[in-house]
Design a protein around this motif. Structure first.
Motif, mmCIF file in Angstrom:
data_model
loop_
_atom_site.group_PDB
_atom_site.id
_atom_site.type_symbol
_atom_site.label_atom_id
_atom_site.label_comp_id
_atom_site.label_asym_id
_atom_site.label_seq_id
_atom_site.Cartn_x
_atom_site.Cartn_y
_atom_site.Cartn_z
ATOM 1 N N LYS A 1 0.856 -1.209 0.000
ATOM 2 C CA LYS A 1 0.000 0.000 0.000
ATOM 3 C C LYS A 1 0.886 1.252 0.000
ATOM 4 O O LYS A 1 0.592 2.234 -0.670
ATOM 5 N N LYS A 2 1.996 1.179 0.766
ATOM 6 C CA LYS A 2 2.917 2.331 0.795
ATOM 7 C C LYS A 2 3.560 2.525 -0.578
ATOM 8 O O LYS A 2 3.693 3.637 -1.073
ATOM 9 N N LYS A 3 3.945 1.390 -1.197
ATOM 10 C CA LYS A 3 4.553 1.489 -2.542
ATOM 11 C C LYS A 3 3.561 2.133 -3.513
ATOM 12 O O LYS A 3 3.932 2.948 -4.363
ATOM 13 N N ILE A 4 2.296 1.747 -3.394
ATOM 14 C CA ILE A 4 1.276 2.281 -4.305
ATOM 15 C C ILE A 4 1.107 3.785 -4.090
ATOM 16 O O ILE A 4 0.997 4.555 -5.053
ATOM 17 N N GLU A 5 1.137 4.203 -2.810
ATOM 18 C CA GLU A 5 1.044 5.652 -2.540
ATOM 19 C C GLU A 5 2.166 6.393 -3.270
ATOM 20 O O GLU A 5 1.952 7.438 -3.863
ATOM 21 N N GLU A 6 3.380 5.812 -3.202
ATOM 22 C CA GLU A 6 4.527 6.448 -3.873
ATOM 23 C C GLU A 6 4.320 6.488 -5.383
ATOM 24 O O GLU A 6 4.614 7.481 -6.040
ATOM 25 N N VAL A 7 3.814 5.400 -5.940
ATOM 26 C CA VAL A 7 3.578 5.349 -7.399
ATOM 27 C C VAL A 7 2.563 6.419 -7.785
ATOM 28 O O VAL A 7 2.761 7.169 -8.760
ATOM 29 N N LEU A 8 1.478 6.517 -7.019
ATOM 30 C CA LEU A 8 0.400 7.445 -7.392
ATOM 31 C C LEU A 8 0.848 8.907 -7.334
ATOM 32 O O LEU A 8 0.332 9.736 -8.071
ATOM 33 N N LYS A 9 1.861 9.173 -6.478
ATOM 34 C CA LYS A 9 2.361 10.558 -6.402
ATOM 35 C C LYS A 9 2.995 11.006 -7.718
ATOM 36 O O LYS A 9 3.174 12.187 -7.966
ATOM 37 N N LYS A 10 3.383 10.035 -8.542
ATOM 38 C CA LYS A 10 4.064 10.383 -9.802
ATOM 39 C C LYS A 10 3.079 10.863 -10.880
ATOM 40 O O LYS A 10 3.496 11.273 -11.952
ATOM 41 N N TYR A 11 1.797 10.716 -10.607
ATOM 42 C CA TYR A 11 0.805 11.059 -11.635
ATOM 43 C C TYR A 11 -0.044 12.252 -11.175
ATOM 44 O O TYR A 11 -0.392 12.348 -9.993
#
Ligand code: FES
Length: 201
Positions: free
Chosen positions: A21-31
């Motif tokens: 879930k933390k990794k996904i938060e980081e990914v979503l910040k890129k968009y």
């Protein structure tokens, strides 16, 4: 409808681990806020990594919900790209490149070895449930054709015998060194010729 093998036995639900879930938060910040749906590919990849290298349909639904898009949009992406598996794959997952350079250099024989020693049909686990194989398009290692990818690594300069030795090694939990199986370093010239002027080599 894609011809990709989709598992019949599906878990009824899927949740991401806290770490993912933390990794996904980081990914979503890129968009940008209104382009979050473009994160569909990294999210599918995270789901696959979490779930023993295959994506259950419940994960597709979860990703659709997280990104605010329809299930079919995520399913289309997951079925289009060969790097996403929608059914369990083996501990040893063999992807055989059969695009033209590998085909010309004998990938058909590597496929025959996979059929004989893993399973007749691609995308299906072997009897021991420890390996599976699929055909894929060019993996970008054409200079060392024919080649396969096993899990995350490339094994190159194959022929039927070398492929057979590698696959038989699965039973003992053995894999050879990654890269060329012919003894050459990287994609150096097979006959040691290093320049066009080096006529004697
Ligand atoms: S054609 Fe097989 S790696 Fe490119």
């Amino acid at each position: 409808m894609s011809g990709k093998h989709v598992a019949k036995n599906q878990p009824s639900s899927f949740t991401f681990t806290d770490e993912n879930k933390k990794k996904i938060e980081e990914v979503l910040k890129k968009y940008p806020e209104n382009k979050k749906k473009s994160a569909v590919m990294p999210l599918l990849y995270i789901a696959q990594r979490q779930n023993n290298n295959w994506i259950p349909l419940a994960a597709i639904q979860l990703i659709a919900d997280m990104l605010g898009i329809t299930y079919i949009k995520v399913y289309e992406v997951a079925t289009f790209y060969t790097m996403y598996n929608l059914a369990p794959v083996g501990k040893y997952f063999v992807q055989v490149c059969t695009t033209t350079p590998c085909m010309i250099r004998g990938s058909g024989k590597v496929v025959e070895v996979c059929k004989k020693h893993i399973s007749e049909k691609q995308g299906h686990l072997n009897k021991e449930l420890d390996s599976s194989w699929i055909e894929v398009e060019c993996l970008g290692a054409c200079v060392n054709a024919p080649m396969v990818q096993i899990n995350d690594d490339y094994f190159e300069d194959l022929n039927a015998e070398k492929a057979e030795t590698i696959i038989k090694g699965f039973k003992e939990g053995k894999l050879p060194n990654i890269g060329s199986q012919s003894g050459r370093k990287g994609s150096e010239p097979i006959q040691n010729r290093t320049t066009l002027l080096n006529k004697n080599a």
